[in-house]
Scaffold this active site. Structure first.
Site, PDB file in Angstrom:
ATOM      1  N   ASP A  19       1.197  -3.986 -17.895  1.00 38.25           N
ATOM      2  CA  ASP A  19       0.907  -5.085 -16.974  1.00 38.25           C
ATOM      3  C   ASP A  19      -0.116  -4.642 -15.935  1.00 38.25           C
ATOM      4  O   ASP A  19       0.050  -4.890 -14.745  1.00 38.25           O
ATOM      5  CB  ASP A  19       2.211  -5.538 -16.309  1.00 38.25           C
ATOM      6  CG  ASP A  19       2.052  -6.886 -15.607  1.00 38.25           C
ATOM      7  OD1 ASP A  19       1.026  -7.569 -15.838  1.00 38.25           O
ATOM      8  OD2 ASP A  19       2.940  -7.248 -14.818  1.00 38.25           O
ATOM      9  N   GLU A  60       6.025 -11.542  -1.790  1.00 36.97           N
ATOM     10  CA  GLU A  60       7.159 -11.897  -2.641  1.00 36.97           C
ATOM     11  C   GLU A  60       6.968 -11.180  -3.972  1.00 36.97           C
ATOM     12  O   GLU A  60       5.909 -11.279  -4.590  1.00 36.97           O
ATOM     13  CB  GLU A  60       7.141 -13.418  -2.859  1.00 36.97           C
ATOM     14  CG  GLU A  60       8.309 -13.959  -3.623  1.00 36.97           C
ATOM     15  CD  GLU A  60       9.405 -14.467  -2.692  1.00 36.97           C
ATOM     16  OE1 GLU A  60       9.059 -15.025  -1.632  1.00 36.97           O
ATOM     17  OE2 GLU A  60      10.585 -14.282  -3.040  1.00 36.97           O
ATOM     18  N   TYR A  77       3.612   2.490   2.554  1.00 37.39           N
ATOM     19  CA  TYR A  77       2.993   1.236   2.962  1.00 37.39           C
ATOM     20  C   TYR A  77       1.498   1.314   2.703  1.00 37.39           C
ATOM     21  O   TYR A  77       0.832   2.257   3.125  1.00 37.39           O
ATOM     22  CB  TYR A  77       3.277   0.989   4.450  1.00 37.39           C
ATOM     23  CG  TYR A  77       2.539  -0.183   5.020  1.00 37.39           C
ATOM     24  CD1 TYR A  77       2.633  -1.444   4.437  1.00 37.39           C
ATOM     25  CD2 TYR A  77       1.748  -0.036   6.168  1.00 37.39           C
ATOM     26  CE1 TYR A  77       1.946  -2.530   4.966  1.00 37.39           C
ATOM     27  CE2 TYR A  77       1.067  -1.112   6.715  1.00 37.39           C
ATOM     28  CZ  TYR A  77       1.160  -2.350   6.098  1.00 37.39           C
ATOM     29  OH  TYR A  77       0.485  -3.422   6.626  1.00 37.39           O
ATOM     30  N   MET A  78       0.986   0.322   1.983  1.00 38.68           N
ATOM     31  CA  MET A  78      -0.447   0.262   1.683  1.00 38.68           C
ATOM     32  C   MET A  78      -1.010  -0.897   2.513  1.00 38.68           C
ATOM     33  O   MET A  78      -0.800  -2.077   2.197  1.00 38.68           O
ATOM     34  CB  MET A  78      -0.684   0.053   0.194  1.00 38.68           C
ATOM     35  CG  MET A  78      -0.094   1.158  -0.681  1.00 38.68           C
ATOM     36  SD  MET A  78      -1.013   2.712  -0.589  1.00 38.68           S
ATOM     37  CE  MET A  78      -2.402   2.352  -1.632  1.00 38.68           C
ATOM     38  N   ASP A  96       2.786  -1.170  -9.201  1.00 36.12           N
ATOM     39  CA  ASP A  96       3.863  -2.058  -9.628  1.00 36.12           C
ATOM     40  C   ASP A  96       4.213  -1.776 -11.080  1.00 36.12           C
ATOM     41  O   ASP A  96       3.343  -1.776 -11.941  1.00 36.12           O
ATOM     42  CB  ASP A  96       3.397  -3.510  -9.482  1.00 36.12           C
ATOM     43  CG  ASP A  96       4.569  -4.459  -9.545  1.00 36.12           C
ATOM     44  OD1 ASP A  96       5.664  -4.019  -9.932  1.00 36.12           O
ATOM     45  OD2 ASP A  96       4.379  -5.630  -9.212  1.00 36.12           O
ATOM     46  N   VAL A 155       9.238  -8.598  -0.223  1.00 37.20           N
ATOM     47  CA  VAL A 155       8.754  -7.259   0.133  1.00 37.20           C
ATOM     48  C   VAL A 155       8.482  -7.272   1.640  1.00 37.20           C
ATOM     49  O   VAL A 155       7.853  -8.197   2.153  1.00 37.20           O
ATOM     50  CB  VAL A 155       7.453  -6.930  -0.631  1.00 37.20           C
ATOM     51  CG1 VAL A 155       6.967  -5.527  -0.289  1.00 37.20           C
ATOM     52  CG2 VAL A 155       7.664  -7.065  -2.136  1.00 37.20           C
ATOM     53  N   LEU A 182       5.902  -8.969   3.783  1.00 32.83           N
ATOM     54  CA  LEU A 182       4.563  -8.659   3.253  1.00 32.83           C
ATOM     55  C   LEU A 182       4.222  -9.526   2.052  1.00 32.83           C
ATOM     56  O   LEU A 182       3.062  -9.804   1.780  1.00 32.83           O
ATOM     57  CB  LEU A 182       4.497  -7.191   2.805  1.00 32.83           C
ATOM     58  CG  LEU A 182       4.519  -6.124   3.875  1.00 32.83           C
ATOM     59  CD1 LEU A 182       4.638  -4.739   3.245  1.00 32.83           C
ATOM     60  CD2 LEU A 182       3.244  -6.193   4.727  1.00 32.83           C
ATOM     61  N   ARG A 186      -3.629  -7.467  -9.361  1.00 38.67           N
ATOM     62  CA  ARG A 186      -2.493  -7.889  -8.518  1.00 38.67           C
ATOM     63  C   ARG A 186      -1.435  -6.799  -8.441  1.00 38.67           C
ATOM     64  O   ARG A 186      -0.591  -6.809  -7.558  1.00 38.67           O
ATOM     65  CB  ARG A 186      -1.878  -9.199  -9.036  1.00 38.67           C
ATOM     66  CG  ARG A 186      -1.209  -9.050 -10.364  1.00 38.67           C
ATOM     67  CD  ARG A 186      -0.613 -10.304 -10.972  1.00 38.67           C
ATOM     68  NE  ARG A 186      -0.324  -9.999 -12.368  1.00 38.67           N
ATOM     69  CZ  ARG A 186      -1.186 -10.104 -13.366  1.00 38.67           C
ATOM     70  NH1 ARG A 186      -2.384 -10.593 -13.140  1.00 38.67           N
ATOM     71  NH2 ARG A 186      -0.863  -9.734 -14.588  1.00 38.67           N
ATOM     72  N   ASN A 187      -1.444  -5.865  -9.396  1.00 38.08           N
ATOM     73  CA  ASN A 187      -0.451  -4.797  -9.407  1.00 38.08           C
ATOM     74  C   ASN A 187      -0.994  -3.471  -8.883  1.00 38.08           C
ATOM     75  O   ASN A 187      -0.399  -2.425  -9.089  1.00 38.08           O
ATOM     76  CB  ASN A 187       0.111  -4.623 -10.828  1.00 38.08           C
ATOM     77  CG  ASN A 187       1.020  -5.776 -11.192  1.00 38.08           C
ATOM     78  OD1 ASN A 187       1.655  -6.368 -10.303  1.00 38.08           O
ATOM     79  ND2 ASN A 187       1.074  -6.140 -12.454  1.00 38.08           N
TER      80      ASN A 187
HETATM   81  P1  ADP Z   1       7.117  -6.957  -7.648  1.00 36.80           P
HETATM   82  O1  ADP Z   1       6.863  -5.622  -8.229  1.00 36.80           O
HETATM   83  O2  ADP Z   1       8.548  -7.152  -7.328  1.00 36.80           O
HETATM   84  O3  ADP Z   1       6.481  -8.079  -8.381  1.00 36.80           O
HETATM   85  P2  ADP Z   1       4.945  -6.587  -5.898  1.00 36.80           P
HETATM   86  O4  ADP Z   1       4.797  -5.112  -5.997  1.00 36.80           O
HETATM   87  O5  ADP Z   1       3.985  -7.409  -6.696  1.00 36.80           O
HETATM   88  O6  ADP Z   1       6.423  -6.972  -6.233  1.00 36.80           O
HETATM   89  O7  ADP Z   1       4.858  -7.000  -4.383  1.00 36.80           O
HETATM   90  C1  ADP Z   1       4.628  -8.300  -3.957  1.00 36.80           C
HETATM   91  C2  ADP Z   1       3.601  -8.283  -2.836  1.00 36.80           C
HETATM   92  O8  ADP Z   1       4.064  -7.472  -1.746  1.00 36.80           O
HETATM   93  C3  ADP Z   1       2.292  -7.634  -3.280  1.00 36.80           C
HETATM   94  O9  ADP Z   1       1.446  -8.598  -3.845  1.00 36.80           O
HETATM   95  C4  ADP Z   1       1.741  -7.057  -1.981  1.00 36.80           C
HETATM   96  O10 ADP Z   1       1.023  -8.038  -1.276  1.00 36.80           O
HETATM   97  C5  ADP Z   1       2.999  -6.700  -1.201  1.00 36.80           C
HETATM   98  N1  ADP Z   1       3.313  -5.276  -1.366  1.00 36.80           N
HETATM   99  C6  ADP Z   1       4.032  -4.709  -2.349  1.00 36.80           C
HETATM  100  N2  ADP Z   1       4.127  -3.383  -2.214  1.00 36.80           N
HETATM  101  C7  ADP Z   1       3.441  -3.069  -1.098  1.00 36.80           C
HETATM  102  C8  ADP Z   1       3.140  -1.840  -0.422  1.00 36.80           C
HETATM  103  N3  ADP Z   1       3.590  -0.662  -0.877  1.00 36.80           N
HETATM  104  N4  ADP Z   1       2.400  -1.890   0.678  1.00 36.80           N
HETATM  105  C9  ADP Z   1       1.923  -3.065   1.144  1.00 36.80           C
HETATM  106  N5  ADP Z   1       2.155  -4.262   0.556  1.00 36.80           N
HETATM  107  C10 ADP Z   1       2.905  -4.282  -0.558  1.00 36.80           C
END
Ligand code: ADP
Length: 523
Positions: free
Chosen positions: A377, A244, A317-318, A395, A250, A242, A381-382
């Site tokens: 943060d 990184e 899962y989103m 996040d 991820v 999905l 993006r989070n």
């Molecule tokens: P980290 O916290 O390690 O930086 P992220 O949460 O930013 O990782 O996840 C990286 C990417 O993975 C996100 O930008 C998103 O596109 C995808 N992603 C993360 N969590 C989910 C989720 N629960 N459902 C769908 N996509 C996700």
């Protein structure tokens, strides 16, 4: 020596150093002899113990910060013993002169000697010699300058509020800024618990610290350790990547035996490959933290899988991924590619959807604030987007590898989201519920620009200058005045004057209800 900060702008005339404070050792995280030295140009410091200049090492070192004209910090000792007992002389010098001051440091009794009271005798001969030579000259300076110090220290604070060059500059510039009338609060620089990394950019020091809240859970003796749910590896079937994350990749996965009603369900798993000890600790902390945060607008955390490699965190899962990508995909420039050809728009977000997104994030933040959790943060993006335009804060890490241009790399590997940070976080690494509110203002701006990067036209150094000087982002073209007023309320320079997240949430909710839904883009 950590965290030397040098301002390249000063309105001071040269002044010889004054040792305003030199305290006896005190047990903090490490043992600290606290000092404050005043002078300009920035005084150079040397420490003496038992005739010898102290050469800093892992066990004795200076940690300090220089805020315009004050050097404040600690001579820090790690596990000192009786060998460290004795007088400590601080010598401060600049082009205008040199002063010294001595303090007795008593750490532990010598197990082989009878106890003598520490303050009964004269100071060590040698250090006394060092101090007396320059001490007399220094004493005259001290007398002359003490008054000036007091006026300077307290008088200036009340005039400009914050200590430091940035406050001075912001008093001069930006008279047109909506923030210029705000009185700056007194922000005490937190030099004494300074983390190991700090950088200086232009006039601004950017310190680097871990989020202390990661230590709140499970590390408190009075609190039972958080029970993180463990999921068996054989119950997780990876399907596709999905994205990184900071920890690793991820994936979309199927997870068995998670839901009492379904035998399998789709989940998102974050992986951590080949973790070293510190990465394992971070992983454990984030898992404990997430287990404790439960709300409709915080991404659901199911548990961890730690039997073998990689370590895995399991989340709901989103479907529509992160909010920033989602906004861009639903902006005026976004097209769906059919056979490589731009063909059809994804459907532009309308005002009511934007307000709906913002209200949900605000609602997640109201919960975080109620838990006294400072996120540090917050950015689109989070946040994650699910079915039916459901948005959650998703996040809780701090360092980032993707979206790397959104972060400013400091002190080696640490990245700071400066474009989302208020002046006090940039200058003094003060993070609070109010600094999260500032970031929320930036999130609103991101939403109303369909995911543009804040200050996209500026480099990181320019962004820091801009924010610390009191400039704010402009109103996005499609943003109603009422919404921009909320942004401005989030970007008040004085944290206490910023809007409260509860009120923001209410106002956005009310605005959303009053705005007709004219485009239903998602089912
Ligand atoms: P980290 O916290 O390690 O930086 P992220 O949460 O930013 O990782 O996840 C990286 C990417 O993975 C996100 O930008 C998103 O596109 C995808 N992603 C993360 N969590 C989910 C989720 N629960 N459902 C769908 N996509 C996700």
């Amino acid at each position: 020596m950590y965290a030397l900060i040098v301002s390249n702008v000063s309105f001071l005339t040269a002044v010889p150093p004054v040792i305003v404070k030199l305290a006896e050792p005190e047990q903090r995280l490490d043992t600290c002899i606290e000092f404050t030295v005043w002078g300009y140009p920035q005084p150079q410091l040397r420490w003496f113990h038992k005739q010898k200049e102290i050469i800093e090492n892992d066990y004795i070192r200076t940690e300090m910060g220089f805020y315009q004209d004050y050097l404040e910090g600690c001579l820090t000792f790690q596990n000192p013993t009786h060998i460290n007992n004795g007088n400590y002389t601080l010598e401060a010098s600049n082009a205008m002169g040199t002063v010294t001051k001595t303090v007795y440091g008593h750490f532990l009794e010598n197990p082989d000697e009878p106890v003598t009271p520490p303050h009964s005798g004269p100071p060590d001969e040698d250090t006394f010699g060092v101090s007396i030579a320059v001490g007399l000259a220094g004493f005259a300076c001290v007398l002359l300058l003490v008054l000036f110090v007091l006026i300077n220290k307290y008088g200036r604070r009340s005039k400009f509020g914050m200590k430091g060059p940035v406050a001075v500059i912001s008093g001069e510039e930006d008279s047109a800024s909506p923030l210029h009338h705000v009185n700056h609060g007194i922000i005490t620089p937190c030099t004494l618990d300074a983390g190991p990394d700090a950088v200086v950019i232009g006039m601004t020091r950017i310190p680097v610290v871990e989020n202390p809240q990661y230590f709140r859970h499970g590390h408190n003796c009075n609190k039972p350790a958080t029970l993180v749910q463990h999921i068996k590896r054989r119950d997780i079937i990876l399907k596709r990547e999905l994205g990184e994350g900071a920890f690793g990749k991820v994936f979309l996965a199927e997870c068995y035996n998670l839901s009492p009603t379904k035998d399998k369900m789709l989940v998102a798993v974050k992986t951590l490959k080949d973790p070293n000890l510190s990465a394992r600790k971070d992983f454990q902390r984030e898992a404990e933290l997430l287990t404790n945060l439960q709300h409709d607008h915080i991404v659901k955390f199911y548990g961890v899988c730690v039997d073998g490699d990689p370590l895995i965190m399991v989340f709901e899962y989103m479907k529509h991924g992160d909010l920033n990508k989602f906004l861009r995909a639903h902006g005026p420039d976004a097209m769906i590619l059919v056979d490589g050809q731009p063909l059809q728009s994804n459907g532009e977000l309308g005002l009511s959807q934007m307000l709906h997104i913002a209200t949900q994030i605000a609602s997640g933040m109201v919960y975080l604030a109620s838990q006294h959790f400072v996120h540090r943060d917050l950015a689109t993006r989070n946040c994650l987007v699910g079915n039916g335009l459901l948005v959650k804060i998703g996040d809780f890490g701090m360092s980032r590898d993707i979206y790397s241009s959104d972060y400013y790399r400091v002190g080696g590997h640490t990245m700071l989201p400066i474009r989302w940070m208020p002046p006090e976080s940039i200058m003094y690494r003060k993070f609070s519920t109010e600094s999260d509110v500032w970031s929320f203002g930036v999130i609103l701006w991101e939403i109303f620009t369909y995911g543009k990067q804040p200050w996209f036209q500026l480099g990181n150094n320019e962004v820091i200058e801009c924010i610390t000087q009191g400039r704010v982002l402009e109103r996005p073209r499609i943003c109603p005045k009422e919404v921009y007023d909320i942004m401005l309320g989030c970007w008040q320079r004085e944290p206490q004057q910023r809007l409260n997240i509860k009120d923001i949430q209410k106002v956005l909710f009310a605005m959303g209800k009053a705005t007709p839904v004219y485009l239903d883009i998602l089912g």
